[in-house]
Design a protein around this motif. Structure first.
Motif, PDB file in Angstrom:
ATOM      1  N   ARG A 119       2.515   1.687  -3.442  1.00  0.00           N
ATOM      2  CA  ARG A 119       1.591   2.210  -4.439  1.00  0.00           C
ATOM      3  C   ARG A 119       1.430   3.716  -4.292  1.00  0.00           C
ATOM      4  O   ARG A 119       1.461   4.457  -5.274  1.00  0.00           O
ATOM      5  CB  ARG A 119       0.223   1.541  -4.298  1.00  0.00           C
ATOM      6  CG  ARG A 119      -0.873   2.249  -5.068  1.00  0.00           C
ATOM      7  CD  ARG A 119      -2.210   1.570  -4.880  1.00  0.00           C
ATOM      8  NE  ARG A 119      -3.256   2.295  -5.579  1.00  0.00           N
ATOM      9  CZ  ARG A 119      -4.025   3.220  -5.013  1.00  0.00           C
ATOM     10  NH1 ARG A 119      -3.851   3.557  -3.750  1.00  0.00           N
ATOM     11  NH2 ARG A 119      -4.967   3.816  -5.713  1.00  0.00           N
ATOM     12  N   VAL A 166       0.840  -1.204   0.000  1.00  0.00           N
ATOM     13  CA  VAL A 166       0.000   0.000   0.000  1.00  0.00           C
ATOM     14  C   VAL A 166       0.875   1.255   0.000  1.00  0.00           C
ATOM     15  O   VAL A 166       0.608   2.222  -0.721  1.00  0.00           O
ATOM     16  CB  VAL A 166      -0.967  -0.005   1.216  1.00  0.00           C
ATOM     17  CG1 VAL A 166      -1.762   1.280   1.283  1.00  0.00           C
ATOM     18  CG2 VAL A 166      -1.912  -1.191   1.121  1.00  0.00           C
ATOM     19  N   ARG A 212     -13.741   8.820 -10.056  1.00  0.00           N
ATOM     20  CA  ARG A 212     -13.853   7.383 -10.292  1.00  0.00           C
ATOM     21  C   ARG A 212     -13.001   6.589  -9.308  1.00  0.00           C
ATOM     22  O   ARG A 212     -12.769   5.405  -9.486  1.00  0.00           O
ATOM     23  CB  ARG A 212     -13.395   7.008 -11.720  1.00  0.00           C
ATOM     24  CG  ARG A 212     -13.983   7.822 -12.838  1.00  0.00           C
ATOM     25  CD  ARG A 212     -13.392   7.395 -14.181  1.00  0.00           C
ATOM     26  NE  ARG A 212     -11.953   7.597 -14.243  1.00  0.00           N
ATOM     27  CZ  ARG A 212     -11.042   6.648 -14.270  1.00  0.00           C
ATOM     28  NH1 ARG A 212     -11.416   5.398 -14.212  1.00  0.00           N
ATOM     29  NH2 ARG A 212      -9.778   6.929 -14.350  1.00  0.00           N
ATOM     30  N   MET A 229     -13.507   5.759  -6.392  1.00  0.00           N
ATOM     31  CA  MET A 229     -14.215   4.851  -5.504  1.00  0.00           C
ATOM     32  C   MET A 229     -13.802   3.427  -5.835  1.00  0.00           C
ATOM     33  O   MET A 229     -13.736   2.576  -4.963  1.00  0.00           O
ATOM     34  CB  MET A 229     -15.715   5.039  -5.711  1.00  0.00           C
ATOM     35  CG  MET A 229     -16.547   4.566  -4.558  1.00  0.00           C
ATOM     36  SD  MET A 229     -16.021   5.336  -3.031  1.00  0.00           S
ATOM     37  CE  MET A 229     -16.613   4.124  -1.885  1.00  0.00           C
ATOM     38  N   GLY A 230     -13.511   3.191  -7.103  1.00  0.00           N
ATOM     39  CA  GLY A 230     -13.099   1.856  -7.529  1.00  0.00           C
ATOM     40  C   GLY A 230     -11.850   1.378  -6.813  1.00  0.00           C
ATOM     41  O   GLY A 230     -11.798   0.248  -6.331  1.00  0.00           O
ATOM     42  N   SER A 231     -10.860   2.273  -6.693  1.00  0.00           N
ATOM     43  CA  SER A 231      -9.620   1.824  -6.066  1.00  0.00           C
ATOM     44  C   SER A 231      -9.813   1.615  -4.573  1.00  0.00           C
ATOM     45  O   SER A 231      -9.167   0.782  -3.954  1.00  0.00           O
ATOM     46  CB  SER A 231      -8.491   2.810  -6.348  1.00  0.00           C
ATOM     47  OG  SER A 231      -8.580   3.905  -5.485  1.00  0.00           O
ATOM     48  N   ILE A 240     -11.620  -4.998  -0.420  1.00  0.00           N
ATOM     49  CA  ILE A 240     -11.900  -6.443  -0.544  1.00  0.00           C
ATOM     50  C   ILE A 240     -10.655  -7.283  -0.264  1.00  0.00           C
ATOM     51  O   ILE A 240     -10.680  -8.500  -0.399  1.00  0.00           O
ATOM     52  CB  ILE A 240     -12.469  -6.838  -1.935  1.00  0.00           C
ATOM     53  CG1 ILE A 240     -11.512  -6.413  -3.036  1.00  0.00           C
ATOM     54  CG2 ILE A 240     -13.857  -6.286  -2.135  1.00  0.00           C
ATOM     55  CD1 ILE A 240     -11.798  -7.119  -4.354  1.00  0.00           C
ATOM     56  N   ALA A 241      -9.565  -6.645   0.115  1.00  0.00           N
ATOM     57  CA  ALA A 241      -8.389  -7.425   0.498  1.00  0.00           C
ATOM     58  C   ALA A 241      -8.711  -8.209   1.767  1.00  0.00           C
ATOM     59  O   ALA A 241      -9.418  -7.710   2.636  1.00  0.00           O
ATOM     60  CB  ALA A 241      -7.201  -6.496   0.729  1.00  0.00           C
ATOM     61  N   ARG A 281     -12.554   0.391  -3.426  1.00  0.00           N
ATOM     62  CA  ARG A 281     -13.183  -0.930  -3.345  1.00  0.00           C
ATOM     63  C   ARG A 281     -12.153  -2.036  -3.441  1.00  0.00           C
ATOM     64  O   ARG A 281     -12.223  -3.030  -2.738  1.00  0.00           O
ATOM     65  CB  ARG A 281     -14.221  -1.096  -4.453  1.00  0.00           C
ATOM     66  CG  ARG A 281     -15.435  -0.231  -4.246  1.00  0.00           C
ATOM     67  CD  ARG A 281     -16.493  -0.493  -5.277  1.00  0.00           C
ATOM     68  NE  ARG A 281     -17.192  -1.753  -5.023  1.00  0.00           N
ATOM     69  CZ  ARG A 281     -18.372  -2.060  -5.550  1.00  0.00           C
ATOM     70  NH1 ARG A 281     -18.975  -1.212  -6.338  1.00  0.00           N
ATOM     71  NH2 ARG A 281     -18.939  -3.199  -5.285  1.00  0.00           N
ATOM     72  N   SER A 282     -11.169  -1.851  -4.335  1.00  0.00           N
ATOM     73  CA  SER A 282     -10.191  -2.939  -4.450  1.00  0.00           C
ATOM     74  C   SER A 282      -9.343  -3.050  -3.191  1.00  0.00           C
ATOM     75  O   SER A 282      -8.862  -4.127  -2.868  1.00  0.00           O
ATOM     76  CB  SER A 282      -9.337  -2.797  -5.717  1.00  0.00           C
ATOM     77  OG  SER A 282      -8.859  -1.501  -5.867  1.00  0.00           O
ATOM     78  N   LEU A 283      -9.202  -1.941  -2.460  1.00  0.00           N
ATOM     79  CA  LEU A 283      -8.498  -2.026  -1.174  1.00  0.00           C
ATOM     80  C   LEU A 283      -9.355  -2.757  -0.140  1.00  0.00           C
ATOM     81  O   LEU A 283      -8.885  -3.610   0.598  1.00  0.00           O
ATOM     82  CB  LEU A 283      -8.149  -0.615  -0.681  1.00  0.00           C
ATOM     83  CG  LEU A 283      -7.425  -0.520   0.657  1.00  0.00           C
ATOM     84  CD1 LEU A 283      -6.013  -1.079   0.569  1.00  0.00           C
ATOM     85  CD2 LEU A 283      -7.377   0.916   1.149  1.00  0.00           C
TER      86      LEU A 283
END
Lengths: 251, 268
Positions: B16, B13, B92, B94-96, B102-103, B98-100
């Motif tokens: 990134r 994290v 947009r 919000m997508g990233s 669901i880890a 979400r991917s965080l």
């Protein structure tokens, strides 16, 4: 309705959810078995995205149960999420990072080191024909290529359940076809359970299991011949039209 | 998940965030240019108007630019804290988020990782600013460059956590301009960043107490004292307290059972 076997990739029972007074899901039940290519078919506003948000534990439902390989999403969220690969409707790649940086980030989120995953990154990218774009920034890729990277990413930690929320939105016919065939192949080869949400009826091939979701309720579920028999229709398209029209009148 | 896997996740994290910061030239440059513009224009303009009398931690009269440098360091962290958290909600992004989320790690840990990543970036930015400021004759003692590190980390944590809280609870802040107007500028101007609070107290007692309650004041003072090798215990305690409160609120806001994500989805 498939039985809620404990070892099933995904089992949803009696799921209801409302935003304030607006009921979005109403007693939804469905199951995805190993190797099943399950198409969640519904018009915009049917509740597909809410269902995905609940299955991926973005937030909890008001009532009902979601079980992934025997792990209840509320009680054992991490065990459930570890088995899941997800392609969201919105793009979630970092445009300013390279393809492989995006994939390494995802691996880290699953507790996997770069060294351990390096070979898999190559293999998954090769499967979606993007091995030569590994060091390119995502910004330089086309929409279809980005989707393929997202698919490769979702498979990186070797999940056994793959969820895709309208993955073909905005793609050209060729990219769409590629994605569909690739995911179907994964079902056959790896025994992956797949839940593929779409409003495009032709994305459900003859071998697919279909769940018709309309205004938050499951109107029909089963393989294509069963749904045709249930509705007395000749094509899935007309079966879908009949079901949703009847569903709307009932509501 | 083993402790080693937690470390891998945190590392990923942070990495990134660093890569994104380096990759987005605009963000990189504006983060540095903003405080430098303040230093060059604002401080130069007020240099002859405002002298700062001897107040701790300074041992002599200091030029105005020396006085506002710690406030500008805190400002770097304020912008950074707002940007790294709120960027998840905008564009947009919000997508990233979400991917965080669901880890397969506890959500509090993912939020903490996100927070620490933002702090790491803001601390590097703060040091780059200090290097440039050195050429402006803002030359704290060498030890100050070391003592300021924990102050920057704590201040960064607090402001980053505040960003997380805002991103989870406030739906109306639709763009960064809104955050500027309703969060960043009010916090900045009602703090000790631009003027010593005793001057504010002379002018208006109510405003003085607002400034005293402002977490940004204490982040600034913590940094100011640390930069001159001193420890401001009151500010440290206040900043630590606010950090804990903001973190708790952020975890609450991102709890799947309540908070942002469900409400935001419901609003769509």
């Amino acid at each position: 309705m498939p039985p809620a076997g404990e070892a099933m990739p995904l089992s949803v029972e009696g799921l209801s959810h409302a935003f304030g007074a607006r009921k979005v899901l109403d007693g939804v039940g469905l199951g995805v078995g190993r190797g099943d290519f399950t198409v969640l078919l519904g018009l915009n506003g049917a509740g597909k995205s809410t269902l995905f948000a609940l299955i991926t534990r973005l937030y909890h439902s008001n009532s009902g149960r979601i079980v992934v390989f025997g792990h209840d999403i509320r009680a054992e969220p991490q065990a459930a999420l570890a088995r899941m690969g997800v392609v969201f409707q919105q793009p979630t790649l970092d445009l300013d990072l390279t393809v492989e940086q995006n994939l390494y980030y995802h691996a880290a989120l699953h507790g996997i080191s770069q060294r351990a995953v390096r070979a898999r990154v190559g293999a998954e990218l090769a499967r979606v024909n993007l091995a030569d774009r590994r060091r390119d920034k995502v910004r330089q890729l086309s929409g279809g290529q980005r989707r393929r990277v997202e698919l490769a990413r979702a498979l990186l930690h070797e999940p056994s359940l793959l969820l895709l929320d309208e993955p073909t939105v905005g793609l050209d016919i060729e990219s769409r076809q590629f994605l569909l065939e690739h995911v179907r192949l994964l079902c056959r080869e790896r025994g992956l359970g797949v839940l593929w949400a779409t409003h495009l009826i032709d994305e459900a091939g003859a071998e697919a299991k279909v769940v018709v979701l309309h205004r938050g309720r499951v109107l029909a579920a089963g393989d294509v011949p069963a749904i045709l028999a249930q509705t007395g229709a000749e094509t899935l398209k007309s079966a879908f039209d009949r079901l949703t029209r009847a569903g709307s009148e009932a509501a | 998940m083993s402790p080693a896997q937690y470390a891998l996740c945190l590392n990923g994290v942070v990495r990134r965030e660093a890569l994104r910061w380096l990759g987005q030239r605009g963000r990189f440059v504006s983060a540095l240019v903003r405080p430098l513009v303040w230093l060059a224009i604002f401080a130069a303009g007020f240099h002859f108007v405002l002298g700062v009398s001897i107040i701790p931690p300074y041992e002599t009269y200091v030029p105005y630019e020396v006085y506002i440098a710690p406030g500008l360091l805190a400002m770097i962290q304020l912008f950074n804290g707002m940007q790294s958290s709120l960027s998840m909600v905008y564009d947009r992004e919000m997508g990233s988020m979400r991917s965080l989320m669901i880890a397969p790690f506890p959500r509090w840990f993912l939020l903490l990782a996100k927070l620490l990543a933002g702090v790491a970036v803001s601390v590097v930015q703060a040091y780059i600013f200090l290097v440039i400021a050195w050429f402006w004759d803002i030359t704290p003692p060498y030890a100050g460059y070391i003592f300021v590190l924990p102050a920057l980390v704590l201040g960064g944590l607090m402001l980053g956590a505040l960003g997380l809280v805002l991103s989870s609870f406030i739906k109306q802040l639709e763009n960064f301009a809104g955050v500027m107007n309703f969060v960043i500028f009010p916090m900045f101007f009602t703090s000790s960043a631009l003027y010593p609070l005793w001057r504010v107290q002379e002018a208006n007692q109510t405003l003085y107490w607002i400034c005293q309650a402002n977490p940004f004041t204490h982040a600034t003072e913590l940094i100011r004292f640390a930069l001159y090798g001193e420890f401001n215990a009151v500010s440290a305690a206040v900043v630590a307290g606010y950090t804990l409160v903001f973190m708790a609120l952020a975890v609450l806001g991102y709890d799947p059972g309540r908070g942002l994500l469900a409400r935001r989805a419901g609003a769509e």
